[in-house]
Design a protein around this motif. Structure first.
Motif, PDB file in Angstrom:
ATOM      1  N   SER A 133      26.447 -13.057  23.569  1.00  0.00           N
ATOM      2  CA  SER A 133      27.558 -13.962  23.252  1.00  0.00           C
ATOM      3  C   SER A 133      28.862 -13.256  23.589  1.00  0.00           C
ATOM      4  O   SER A 133      28.860 -12.080  23.957  1.00  0.00           O
ATOM      5  CB  SER A 133      27.517 -14.375  21.773  1.00  0.00           C
ATOM      6  OG  SER A 133      27.704 -13.245  20.943  1.00  0.00           O
ATOM      7  N   GLN A 147      33.217 -21.777  23.113  1.00  0.00           N
ATOM      8  CA  GLN A 147      32.462 -20.759  22.366  1.00  0.00           C
ATOM      9  C   GLN A 147      30.982 -21.110  22.243  1.00  0.00           C
ATOM     10  O   GLN A 147      30.110 -20.248  22.404  1.00  0.00           O
ATOM     11  CB  GLN A 147      33.075 -20.582  20.972  1.00  0.00           C
ATOM     12  CG  GLN A 147      32.602 -19.326  20.235  1.00  0.00           C
ATOM     13  CD  GLN A 147      33.076 -18.043  20.891  1.00  0.00           C
ATOM     14  OE1 GLN A 147      34.243 -17.895  21.176  1.00  0.00           O
ATOM     15  NE2 GLN A 147      32.162 -17.118  21.164  1.00  0.00           N
ATOM     16  N   ARG A 204      26.574 -18.423  25.645  1.00  0.00           N
ATOM     17  CA  ARG A 204      25.296 -17.830  25.241  1.00  0.00           C
ATOM     18  C   ARG A 204      24.589 -17.312  26.487  1.00  0.00           C
ATOM     19  O   ARG A 204      24.753 -17.865  27.567  1.00  0.00           O
ATOM     20  CB  ARG A 204      24.415 -18.881  24.552  1.00  0.00           C
ATOM     21  CG  ARG A 204      25.023 -19.475  23.280  1.00  0.00           C
ATOM     22  CD  ARG A 204      24.937 -18.485  22.116  1.00  0.00           C
ATOM     23  NE  ARG A 204      25.576 -18.971  20.893  1.00  0.00           N
ATOM     24  CZ  ARG A 204      26.830 -18.723  20.563  1.00  0.00           C
ATOM     25  NH1 ARG A 204      27.601 -18.028  21.370  1.00  0.00           N
ATOM     26  NH2 ARG A 204      27.336 -19.150  19.423  1.00  0.00           N
TER      27      ARG A 204
END
Length: 228
Positions: free
Chosen positions: A109, A126, A130
């Protein structure tokens, strides 16, 4: 003032106005314009076992051996990471625009801080950050390559932070290179997708049909060169 301390230097990093040297046993010596990173006295006691240092225009960020991060310099340029300090654990790598930092964590992340307009605020993307493989930066924006090849961008829209125009083409991206205000991505088929300020390399339409079998891209501040 620091000459006698500059022994067993492993690496030197720089802002636009200051230097930071990592010594063999992990402490850091700084010099240059004090406000822009040349004065690390505020965090000196924490700068132990430093593994890497990254820099914006006016701030430094150091990754320690325990995966935490210490920052100093102009607060608005990334020198203050207190708002995300508790999230910065297991940091593997840090990338920087001119005014913000992006840290890739162990779980792949990304955590950002610094000038919100220049990449310090990644809140809108956000949830997409990943399985991040690499992060590249212009002076004002970030681009992250995810494990399965798509690209997520944020920061100043015109300088590469908005990739919506080419988003549908950004599949199976292998590498990204950057000028000051544009990105160029090499896809798995050897073609190239560019976006950002057109005059800074963000428009490759004039040579698009020649960009086949591209192996590598290098950049000046305003232009790209592709090796086929």
């Amino acid at each position: 003032k620091v000459q006698h301390q500059l022994r067993s230097v492993e690496k030197v990093q720089a802002t636009t106005c200051a230097f930071a040297a990592i010594l063999a046993d992990g402490p850091v010596i700084t010099w240059g314009y004090p406000d822009a990173g040349g004065d690390s006295s505020r965090v000196e006691h924490e700068l132990k076992s430093v593994q890497q240092i990254q820099a914006t225009d006016s701030a430094f960020a150091a990754i320690l051996s325990d995966g935490s991060v210490i920052a100093w310099g102009v607060p608005e340029k990334g020198g203050d990471n207190s708002a995300v300090q508790d999230q910065l654990k297991g940091v593997q790598q840090i990338q920087a625009t001119g005014s913000a930092f992006a840290a890739i964590l162990e779980d792949r992340s990304v955590i950002t801080w610094g000038d919100p307009y220049y990449g310090g605020d990644s809140s809108k993307v956000q949830h997409q950050l990943r399985s991040v493989e690499k992060v590249q930066a212009t002076t004002c924006a970030f681009a992250a390559i995810l494990a399965d090849g798509p690209v997520i961008t944020w920061g100043y829209p015109d300088a590469g932070g908005d990739s919506s125009r080419v988003e549908h083409e950004l599949k199976s991206v292998q590498q990204i290179q950057a000028t000051d205000s544009a990105f160029a991505a090499i896809l798995s088929d050897g073609s190239v997708i560019a976006w950002g300020v057109p005059e800074k390399g963000g428009d490759n339409s004039a040579v698009q049909d020649q960009l086949k079998g591209v192996q590598q891209i290098q950049a000046t501040g305003s232009a790209f060169a592709a090796i086929l």
